[in-house]
Design a protein around this motif. Structure first.
Motif, PDB file in Angstrom:
ATOM      1  N   GLN A 137     -12.309 -11.164  -2.533  1.00 10.33           N
ATOM      2  CA  GLN A 137     -10.931 -11.382  -3.003  1.00 10.33           C
ATOM      3  C   GLN A 137     -10.641 -10.494  -4.210  1.00 10.33           C
ATOM      4  N   LEU A 141      -7.811  -7.572  -4.508  1.00 11.97           N
ATOM      5  CA  LEU A 141      -6.807  -7.462  -5.576  1.00 11.97           C
ATOM      6  C   LEU A 141      -6.888  -6.097  -6.267  1.00 11.97           C
ATOM      7  N   ASP A 142      -8.099  -5.557  -6.384  1.00 14.73           N
ATOM      8  CA  ASP A 142      -8.225  -4.195  -6.934  1.00 14.73           C
ATOM      9  C   ASP A 142      -7.419  -3.218  -6.100  1.00 14.73           C
ATOM     10  N   PHE A 144      -5.007  -3.981  -4.064  1.00 16.07           N
ATOM     11  CA  PHE A 144      -3.596  -4.366  -4.174  1.00 16.07           C
ATOM     12  C   PHE A 144      -2.969  -3.717  -5.409  1.00 16.07           C
ATOM     13  N   GLU A 145      -3.686  -3.822  -6.510  1.00 15.31           N
ATOM     14  CA  GLU A 145      -3.143  -3.255  -7.750  1.00 15.31           C
ATOM     15  C   GLU A 145      -3.090  -1.739  -7.721  1.00 15.31           C
ATOM     16  N   TRP A 191      -0.130  -8.618   6.007  1.00 16.00           N
ATOM     17  CA  TRP A 191      -0.709  -7.735   4.996  1.00 16.00           C
ATOM     18  C   TRP A 191      -1.379  -6.547   5.669  1.00 16.00           C
ATOM     19  N   ILE A 435      -3.303 -14.389  -2.835  1.00 16.11           N
ATOM     20  CA  ILE A 435      -1.932 -14.072  -3.242  1.00 16.11           C
ATOM     21  C   ILE A 435      -1.143 -15.376  -3.300  1.00 16.11           C
ATOM     22  N   PRO A 445      -0.591 -11.734  -7.451  1.00 14.35           N
ATOM     23  CA  PRO A 445      -2.045 -11.898  -7.285  1.00 14.35           C
ATOM     24  C   PRO A 445      -2.533 -13.158  -7.985  1.00 14.35           C
ATOM     25  N   ARG A 448      -7.610 -13.423 -11.899  1.00  8.21           N
ATOM     26  CA  ARG A 448      -9.039 -13.218 -11.635  1.00  8.21           C
ATOM     27  C   ARG A 448      -9.882 -14.439 -11.988  1.00  8.21           C
TER      28      ARG A 448
END
Length: 835
Positions: A137, A141-142, A144-145, A191, A435, A445, A448
């Motif tokens: 996950q 997110l890495d 995603f960013e 996604w 998400i 997101p 963390r």
RNA sequence: GCGGACGUGGCGGAAUGGUAGACGCUGGAGACUUAAAAUCUUCUGCCCGACUGGGCGUGCGGGUUCGAGUCCCGCCGUCCGCACCA
């Protein structure tokens, strides 16, 4: 000293010893050369099968061999533990997917351990463990960013009865594989990972993978489907938005006789809004199936919209716009220009609807008027093409692109077949997508510190659909940004995401982050990855993409995760059918003379094709009872014998018996004490040759050849008279055999009175000087046909070899008195006398 | 349709352009044994032949070469991947 090697007792004892001595733990801090050997990790279906045994036996030989060569070896094992079968089990047996999966893992771990694989079990992981998927996950997110993840509406196969999305493979003849309901195409927000951003890198990277099978590289190349061409625009005759098209053959631009657009094209929808017939036509196209067979037989259908466009190179030239069922919205611009003379589909379409067919390419300028009787997808020279006439295809194409760019109506473009990777699955048993959807802030997101987002345990599978959607509280949360009531994403990640980075986690597994970069890089790339060819495209492409994505965002310094790839063949078995056509398992049938009969009642049985072992054909052989009966080494040995590893291996009773016989033969050789003095030079040479040959075979993953060499060496030792050499030879034989038959090797090694463990012993070296014999056998040919063989000292010069050959009685008989016209001498190999 | 791989004894398969069939399986003969199992010895591509020996032989047809299972051209067959990709 027992007369027979007893694997039932010895296997477990040596396995315990290896574990106790921690023989196979990989030390990341070691300064020895590092080798990472990996086999594709299994799905915990419940029991291991012969395919697993073969796969892991191969990797194990390599891992043990490298370790004996002094390498620090990483050879881990884990579980690809998310996926559909666990949910099916939940529905059928009322058991939680997690409980089912972990029980399977426990069973299969024990089964694997009984085979004595040199695995570092301390690094074992399961993808369904929050300790694994939480890090996944974080990586998601890495990405995603970094802008490599996005969400968009996409068509999916929707099963209206099970209320779930189906993969293409789960749609059979347009119906859901479980429910049997007619599958609908439905648009859902999904996604996506931007794999297309890496399309070119992934193609280029294939060029560096020289230790991959050509076949796999080619399959990936075709899958990515890179093609160069021209994207350009046609203006509508009556105004409105231009229509963009893509072509790989801009040189045929004067051969265009129509424009075809996809039923999903915006213009098609605009036309449909005004014309009922157009709307009907589009609906008819949509109803068509998507299976390969349906596409193959589907007739080309078109609908003339009445709209016309202007040819970009001639303002007077109008082309009709058709909606056509064969134009894909997903590829290029969803529109194409039809050149019937030089494209098979366009030809079929134009013939059907009476559209002009004009030759614009010919083998030569003189053939410009040759009739076109079928689509000619050739390169040649441009004809009937105004300023392009006479130009070879490539130059004509370049000229059109140059002009389009200069005049501003088009540009050269590289187009890919590859599409972005949709990773949303409307399922429970997968990694939750981290998400949160907020009405005000959009997709936010998960912070963390709130990872992992853990799957809820209290779910029910009594109703169709995704249990996460139905869960009373799990999806309810607050927006991390604004604090308003918000909803968790209830889709989970495609299981291919789990397997896209597990090899990195094996190499480095800190608790607080996915991996330590330096430690991971000390092991990666995987030196040798081994698995089935069925993963040639998806898994291997996704893993390559994921690694490159991590590289791009600075998380790791390697581009390609797998330096060497080997795709092993399947384990097959004959199939059997009874009179009523039902499949019978091998233990339900027996041979009765020349025919097969059913054990139960003697009814005749029809033997069928040799096929991959599968439950549906009932031709599987469960490894567990085989291991119990013959021992781990015999099974391993058989899996590596006979068939080259990339080809299929047919399971046979004779095969396993033969392997077990050899294990005992080596045991007898080692346990029969024979003391002797002095060197036996011939045997010494045999041993050195075998050391060289086995090493070379293992490094080339030619295990069948290594096995054959060991058979030969065993025979040679058995026949040799007692000597000091003979004792040494037995010791060397055990070392050479130990990667394949490690339990026997350890047991026999101890029987020789040695104390050290073979698992961590050094691989024997060889003296190159002893690889060549002092005498050679010269083949003597007359006119290329073998007539005699002569033993001669090595290094005999040409003249002497010729004289020796001519002196042969057999040669003289062939020559019958006539003088040779020519004599070819290949030193130390052959003499060919041309009469 | 496009792309790729592969065709060698009864079977699985060996063979840097240089002795085709290593090694294993199956099968035959023999030894040991009261007998069987296990083990050992030996033979096992096809044809002619009592033997020495000879002929044929790596899917089919050509070619290159002193020499081709291997390289080239053309067929046939089997398997695999992709598939209306502009």
């Amino acid at each position: 000293m027992t007369a027979r090697f007893d694997p039932g007792e010895a296997d477990a004892r040596w396995q315990a010893r290896w574990e106790q001595d921690d023989c196979f733990a990989a030390n990341s801090a070691s300064d020895r050369p590092k080798t990472y050997v990996l086999e594709m990790f299994p799905y915990p279906s419940g029991r291991i099968h012969m395919g697993h045994v073969r796969n892991y036996a191969m990797g194990d030989v390599l891992a043990r061999y490298r370790r004996m060569q002094g390498h620090e070896v990483l050879h881990p094992m884990g579980w690809d533990a998310f996926g559909m079968p666990a949910e099916n089990a939940a529905m059928e047996r009322k058991v939680h997917p997690g409980a089912w999966t972990w029980a399977n893992i426990a069973t299969m771990r024990e089964q694997l351990k009984r085979l004595g694989f040199a695995l570092d079990w301390s690094r074992e992981l399961a993808t369904c463990d929050p300790a694994y998927y939480g890090h996944e996950q974080a990586l998601f997110l890495d990405l995603f960013e970094a802008g490599l993840v996005y969400r968009k509406e996409s068509e999916v196969n929707w099963d209206p009865v099970d209320c779930t999305v189906l993969a293409n493979e789960q749609v059979i003849d347009g119906k859901g594989w479980r429910s049997g309901a007619t599958v609908e195409r439905r648009k859902l927000a999904q996604w996506f990972l931007k794999i297309t951003d890496f399309a070119d890198d992934l193609v280029e990277g294939l060029g560096t993978l020289d230790q991959w099978p050509d076949k796999v590289r080619l399959m990936q190349q075709n899958w990515i489907g890179k093609s160069r061409g021209l994207e350009f625009r046609f203006a509508l005759a009556d105004g409105g938005e231009d229509i963009a098209v893509f072509t790989t053959r801009p040189d045929t631009i004067f051969g265009a006789s129509f424009l075809a657009i996809s039923p999903g094209h915006p213009l098609a929808e605009a036309v449909a809004a005004k014309q009922a017939e157009a709307a009907e036509f589009i609906a008819r196209c949509r109803a068509g199936g998507t299976s390969a067979a349906e596409i193959e037989t589907a007739e080309k259908l078109g609908f003339d919209t009445g709209v016309e466009v202007v040819h970009p190179l001639d303002p007077e030239w109008r082309l009709p716009v058709w909606i056509a069922n064969f134009v894909l919205m997903e590829y290029g611009t969803g529109a194409l220009f039809g050149v019937p003379a030089h494209d098979a589909r366009d030809f079929e379409f134009a013939s059907k609807y009476g559209l002009p067919i004009r030759r614009v390419v010919a083998a030569s300028a003189e053939e410009s008027d040759a009739p076109v009787t079928e689509a000619e997808t050739i390169e040649g020279v441009a004809v009937n093409s105004r300023f392009l006439d006479g130009l070879p295809t490539r130059e004509a194409a370049a000229e059109v692109i140059r002009r389009a760019e200069a005049e501003g109506w088009g540009h050269g473009k590289v187009q890919y077949r590859l599409r972005d990777w949709g990773v949303s699955r409307q399922r429970y048993w997968g990694t939750p997508i981290p998400i949160i959807h907020c009405a005000g802030c959009g997709a936010v997101p998960v912070p963390r510190e709130q990872l992992p987002v853990v799957l809820p345990e209290d779910v029910s599978f009594d109703l169709p659909g995704n249990p996460l959607d139905r869960h009373p509280s799990w999806s309810r949360t607050d927006c991390p940004k604004c604090g308003a009531a918000a909803r968790r994403e209830t889709d989970t990640l495609d299981t291919f995401v789990n397997s896209s980075w597990y090899f990195i986690r094996f190499a480095s597994q800190p608790a607080d982050r996915p991996f330590d970069r330096a430690e991971a890089e000390s092991w990666l790339p995987v030196a040798q990855y081994i698995g089935g060819v069925e993963h040639a495209i998806l898994h291997l492409l996704y893993a390559r993409f994921w690694t490159r994505a991590l590289q791009r965002i600075g998380r790791i310094g390697i581009a390609e995760p797998f330096k060497g790839l080997f795709t092993q063949g399947m384990v097959t078995h004959e199939t059997y059918r009874s009179g009523d056509g039902s499949w019978l398992s091998p233990d339900e049938v027996r041979r009765d003379g020349d025919i097969w009969v059913r054990v139960a009642d003697g009814a005749p049985v029809t033997p069928g094709r040799v096929e991959k072992m599968s439950k549906s054909k009932r031709n599987t052989i469960d490894p567990e009872p085989i291991v119990a009966r013959y021992g781990a080494d015999a099974v391993r040995w058989f899996m590596l014998s006979d068939s080259p590893p990339e080809r299929d291996l047919e399971w046979s009773e004779n095969g396993i018996e033969g392997a077990a016989r050899f294990i005992q033969r080596v045991w007898r050789l080692a346990s029969a004490q024979s003391s002797g003095e002095g060197r036996d030079q011939a045997l010494d040479r045999r041993v050195h040759k075998a050391v060289a040959a086995v090493g070379e075979a293992i490094e080339g993953l030619q295990f069948n050849k290594a096995v054959a060499t060991l058979y030969e060496l065993t025979s040679a030792i058995e026949k040799a008279p007692p000597s000091q050499s003979r004792g040494d030879a037995v010791a060397t034989l055990l070392k050479l055999a130990s990667p394949m038959a490690p339990h026997l090797a350890e047991e026999a090694w101890r029987a020789l009175g040695r104390q050290e463990l073979l698992a961590t012993a050094a691989w024997p070296s060889f003296d190159p000087a002893l690889l060549v014999d002092e005498d050679v056998t010269l083949a003597v040919q007359v006119n290329g046909k073998l007539r005699d063989t002569l033993v001669a000292p090595r290094g005999l010069d040409r003249a002497a070899a010729e004289a020796l050959a001519l002196a042969s009685e057999k040669v003289q008989r062939q020559l019958a008195g006539s003088a040779p016209r020519k004599v070819i001498v290949v030193p130390d190999r052959l003499v060919n006398i041309v009469a």
